[in-house]
Design an enzyme around this catalytic site. Sequence first.
Site, mmCIF file in Angstrom:
data_model
loop_
_atom_site.group_PDB
_atom_site.id
_atom_site.type_symbol
_atom_site.label_atom_id
_atom_site.label_comp_id
_atom_site.label_asym_id
_atom_site.label_seq_id
_atom_site.Cartn_x
_atom_site.Cartn_y
_atom_site.Cartn_z
ATOM 1 N N GLY A 160 0.746 -1.231 0.093
ATOM 2 C CA GLY A 160 -0.023 0.041 -0.110
ATOM 3 C C GLY A 160 1.001 1.209 -0.139
ATOM 4 C CB ILE B 253 2.025 4.249 4.753
ATOM 5 C CG1 ILE B 253 1.004 5.500 4.634
ATOM 6 C CG2 ILE B 253 3.001 4.477 5.976
ATOM 7 C CD1 ILE B 253 0.097 5.804 5.760
ATOM 8 C CG ASN C 246 -6.251 -8.375 0.892
ATOM 9 O OD1 ASN C 246 -5.779 -7.244 0.667
ATOM 10 N ND2 ASN C 246 -7.224 -8.253 1.619
ATOM 11 C CG PHE D 124 1.699 -0.581 7.026
ATOM 12 C CD1 PHE D 124 1.973 0.728 7.363
ATOM 13 C CD2 PHE D 124 2.827 -1.063 6.591
ATOM 14 C CE1 PHE D 124 2.958 1.413 7.658
ATOM 15 C CE2 PHE D 124 4.274 -0.482 6.930
ATOM 16 C CZ PHE D 124 4.167 0.786 7.312
ATOM 17 C CB SER E 105 -5.498 7.295 12.614
ATOM 18 O OG SER E 105 -5.877 8.544 12.168
ATOM 19 C CE1 TYR F 274 -8.934 3.577 9.282
ATOM 20 C CE2 TYR F 274 -8.929 5.876 10.176
ATOM 21 C CZ TYR F 274 -8.140 5.040 9.570
ATOM 22 O OH TYR F 274 -6.864 4.980 9.565
ATOM 23 C CE LYS G 85 -6.212 2.327 11.676
ATOM 24 N NZ LYS G 85 -5.291 1.299 11.162
ATOM 25 C CG ASN H 237 -7.383 11.128 1.883
ATOM 26 O OD1 ASN H 237 -7.403 10.081 1.705
ATOM 27 N ND2 ASN H 237 -7.986 11.725 3.166
ATOM 28 N NE ARG I 294 -7.937 17.341 9.186
ATOM 29 C CZ ARG I 294 -8.922 18.123 9.517
ATOM 30 N NH1 ARG I 294 -8.721 19.209 10.071
ATOM 31 N NH2 ARG I 294 -10.203 17.866 9.361
HETATM 32 P P1 NAD Z 1 -3.266 1.215 1.568
HETATM 33 O O1 NAD Z 1 -4.723 1.102 1.278
HETATM 34 O O2 NAD Z 1 -2.619 2.023 0.627
HETATM 35 O O3 NAD Z 1 -2.638 0.156 2.203
HETATM 36 C C1 NAD Z 1 -3.113 -0.784 2.978
HETATM 37 C C2 NAD Z 1 -2.552 -1.975 2.292
HETATM 38 O O4 NAD Z 1 -3.321 -3.110 3.325
HETATM 39 C C3 NAD Z 1 -3.174 -2.286 0.926
HETATM 40 O O5 NAD Z 1 -1.993 -2.934 0.072
HETATM 41 C C4 NAD Z 1 -4.378 -3.229 0.993
HETATM 42 O O6 NAD Z 1 -4.068 -4.287 -0.276
HETATM 43 C C5 NAD Z 1 -3.778 -4.223 2.311
HETATM 44 N N1 NAD Z 1 -4.887 -4.750 2.901
HETATM 45 C C6 NAD Z 1 -5.827 -4.570 3.318
HETATM 46 N N2 NAD Z 1 -6.945 -5.372 4.061
HETATM 47 C C7 NAD Z 1 -6.056 -6.447 4.102
HETATM 48 C C8 NAD Z 1 -6.164 -7.751 4.598
HETATM 49 N N3 NAD Z 1 -7.381 -7.954 5.114
HETATM 50 N N4 NAD Z 1 -5.250 -8.795 4.562
HETATM 51 C C9 NAD Z 1 -4.105 -8.434 3.800
HETATM 52 N N5 NAD Z 1 -3.922 -7.153 3.085
HETATM 53 C C10 NAD Z 1 -4.727 -6.195 3.228
HETATM 54 O O7 NAD Z 1 -3.360 2.329 2.942
HETATM 55 P P2 NAD Z 1 -2.333 3.282 3.610
HETATM 56 O O8 NAD Z 1 -2.508 4.761 3.421
HETATM 57 O O9 NAD Z 1 -0.865 2.677 3.275
HETATM 58 O O10 NAD Z 1 -2.535 3.145 5.236
HETATM 59 C C11 NAD Z 1 -1.665 1.898 5.878
HETATM 60 C C12 NAD Z 1 -2.163 1.818 7.338
HETATM 61 O O11 NAD Z 1 -2.031 3.113 7.826
HETATM 62 C C13 NAD Z 1 -3.836 1.531 7.527
HETATM 63 O O12 NAD Z 1 -3.860 0.641 8.243
HETATM 64 C C14 NAD Z 1 -4.190 2.990 7.798
HETATM 65 O O13 NAD Z 1 -5.555 2.746 8.444
HETATM 66 C C15 NAD Z 1 -3.484 3.616 8.663
HETATM 67 N N6 NAD Z 1 -3.403 5.211 8.421
HETATM 68 C C16 NAD Z 1 -3.480 5.594 7.297
HETATM 69 C C17 NAD Z 1 -3.427 7.166 7.029
HETATM 70 C C18 NAD Z 1 -3.738 7.850 5.441
HETATM 71 O O14 NAD Z 1 -3.971 8.858 5.694
HETATM 72 N N7 NAD Z 1 -3.213 7.242 4.563
HETATM 73 C C19 NAD Z 1 -3.757 7.841 8.206
HETATM 74 C C20 NAD Z 1 -3.710 7.260 9.454
HETATM 75 C C21 NAD Z 1 -3.573 6.005 9.419
HETATM 76 N N1 UFG Z 2 -10.479 18.857 2.220
HETATM 77 C C1 UFG Z 2 -11.143 19.661 1.148
HETATM 78 N N2 UFG Z 2 -11.659 19.107 -0.016
HETATM 79 C C2 UFG Z 2 -11.367 17.733 -0.498
HETATM 80 C C3 UFG Z 2 -10.898 17.084 0.562
HETATM 81 C C4 UFG Z 2 -10.474 17.508 1.789
HETATM 82 O O1 UFG Z 2 -11.319 20.774 1.369
HETATM 83 O O2 UFG Z 2 -11.798 17.519 -1.595
HETATM 84 C C5 UFG Z 2 -10.200 19.272 3.476
HETATM 85 C C6 UFG Z 2 -10.979 18.769 4.584
HETATM 86 O O3 UFG Z 2 -12.182 19.304 4.911
HETATM 87 C C7 UFG Z 2 -9.840 18.934 5.631
HETATM 88 C C8 UFG Z 2 -8.600 18.558 4.947
HETATM 89 O O4 UFG Z 2 -8.725 19.028 3.602
HETATM 90 O O5 UFG Z 2 -10.076 20.191 6.306
HETATM 91 C C9 UFG Z 2 -7.868 17.630 5.054
HETATM 92 O O6 UFG Z 2 -8.824 16.266 4.601
HETATM 93 P P1 UFG Z 2 -8.397 14.991 4.238
HETATM 94 O O7 UFG Z 2 -9.634 14.069 3.766
HETATM 95 O O8 UFG Z 2 -7.180 15.059 3.198
HETATM 96 O O9 UFG Z 2 -7.752 14.291 5.426
HETATM 97 P P2 UFG Z 2 -8.655 14.055 7.092
HETATM 98 O O10 UFG Z 2 -7.993 15.130 8.064
HETATM 99 O O11 UFG Z 2 -10.063 14.558 6.782
HETATM 100 O O12 UFG Z 2 -8.361 12.626 7.479
HETATM 101 C C10 UFG Z 2 -7.229 11.977 7.410
HETATM 102 C C11 UFG Z 2 -7.312 10.709 6.933
HETATM 103 C C12 UFG Z 2 -7.990 9.671 7.933
HETATM 104 C C13 UFG Z 2 -7.316 9.897 9.278
HETATM 105 C C14 UFG Z 2 -7.024 11.300 9.686
HETATM 106 C C15 UFG Z 2 -6.126 11.236 10.691
HETATM 107 O O13 UFG Z 2 -8.151 10.404 5.681
HETATM 108 O O14 UFG Z 2 -8.016 8.320 7.693
HETATM 109 O O15 UFG Z 2 -6.312 12.087 8.558
HETATM 110 O O16 UFG Z 2 -5.729 12.550 11.050
HETATM 111 F F1 UFG Z 2 -8.006 9.331 10.149
#
Ligand code: NAD
Ligand code: UFG
Length: 339
Positions: free
Chosen positions: A10, A12, A32, A80, A124, A148, A152, A198, A230
């Site tokens: 994925g 991260i 997966n 992750f 998160s 969600y 967590k 996002n 943010r």
């Molecule tokens: P992502 O969706 O890009 O990566 C997640 C990976 O996990 C994917 O490759 C997916 O195929 C795999 N996966 C999902 N369910 C699975 C399962 N049941 N078995 C095996 N593989 C599985 O997401 P990401 O942005 O890289 O996030 C990674 C982690 O960090 C997640 O747990 C997410 O909740 C957490 N996180 C992400 C953010 C963000 O904004 N990206 C913020 C806070 C926390």
């Molecule tokens: N925003 C817009 N327009 C868009 C998308 C976002 O104005 O099309 C604004 C939102 O209102 C917010 C900021 O941009 O003020 C950031 O929004 P994101 O959707 O990029 O991120 P969030 O802060 O809502 O959430 C993210 C992850 C969540 C995680 C959280 C933790 O998506 O999974 O950060 O801090 F839980």
Amino acid sequence: MMIFVTGGAGYIGSHTCVELLNAGMDVTVFDNFSNSQAEALERVKSITGKQLRSVEGDIRDGVALKKALADSGATSVIHFAGLKAVGESEVDPLRYYDNNVVGTMRLLESMRELNIKQLVFSSSATVYGVPQFLPYTEKHPLSATNTYGQTKLAVENMLRDVYRSDASWRLAILRYFNPVGAHPTGLIGEDPQGVPNNLMPYVAQVAVGRREFLNVWGNDYPTPDGTGVRDYIHVVDLAAGHVKAVQFLERNAGCNAINLGAGVGHSVLDLVHAFESASGKPVPVKVGPRRSGDLDAYWADPSLARDLLGWSAERGMEAMCLDTWKWQQSNPNGYKGGI
Ligand code: NAD
Ligand code: UFG
């Protein structure tokens, strides 16, 4: 040292694999591919010039998971794998509990059976809920406002309970703020399916001409320009934080929750303007209503990460935008479009 990385293909995870390999560690990915492409791992190999092992499987399949973990010879796990779309979690909560909570339980069971007790978990900032004070420190009360976030929080609680029952576990709960950016090579980055939820990927798609304008979700928040604030963190910095966390666990038992953020708040319009400068492209915006469930402003106190891990964010907003732009331009349709 072999690290078992669930969800390593994925966004991260793939950046973390690069940093682990560059730090001289070995990597087995277990994914997966429900929200990623195997191509990301090919690109990790080409960035680092190193090999990694990859096993296709689901963390909820305890038998396959335990076998892959045992075969890998890993001594440490970075977890992750999970689902992360807040809106989707509200529509189908059981799918989120199944993937995120049941999946993590299967992982902990396999680890316990194999006596592998070192885990880094992706949490998160969403677990802090409505800010009672800012910046959020790790001592801020915990609560969740959507499914969600509940998953967590449930996993965090599970980890704390597991540690209380057996203090030989070494657990790092990393609370990410807003990960953005891409690898500076432009070879790996965030590849959202469909319309991005996002901010950063949406802005990048406007700049490249795939979408007409950005909807700014509200400009009447009590922030300097009225738009949401943010703490954006470059994904390469975030990935480096995981290497530091693994190294920390090698030296210390315990169960620690640690913020990974830059410690600086940026508004939606700050990010839009920075992206326009980095890309040289206009990003037209339209102000719309507030998005339901959004908080007005929050950012991290990252001092615990500095003190415990020796980690702090190094890349600012300019690098976050430049690297996102490079990834977006080289891969206008993500991994599926080839390069
Ligand atoms: P992502 O969706 O890009 O990566 C997640 C990976 O996990 C994917 O490759 C997916 O195929 C795999 N996966 C999902 N369910 C699975 C399962 N049941 N078995 C095996 N593989 C599985 O997401 P990401 O942005 O890289 O996030 C990674 C982690 O960090 C997640 O747990 C997410 O909740 C957490 N996180 C992400 C953010 C963000 O904004 N990206 C913020 C806070 C926390
Ligand atoms: N925003 C817009 N327009 C868009 C998308 C976002 O104005 O099309 C604004 C939102 O209102 C917010 C900021 O941009 O003020 C950031 O929004 P994101 O959707 O990029 O991120 P969030 O802060 O809502 O959430 C993210 C992850 C969540 C995680 C959280 C933790 O998506 O999974 O950060 O801090 F839980």
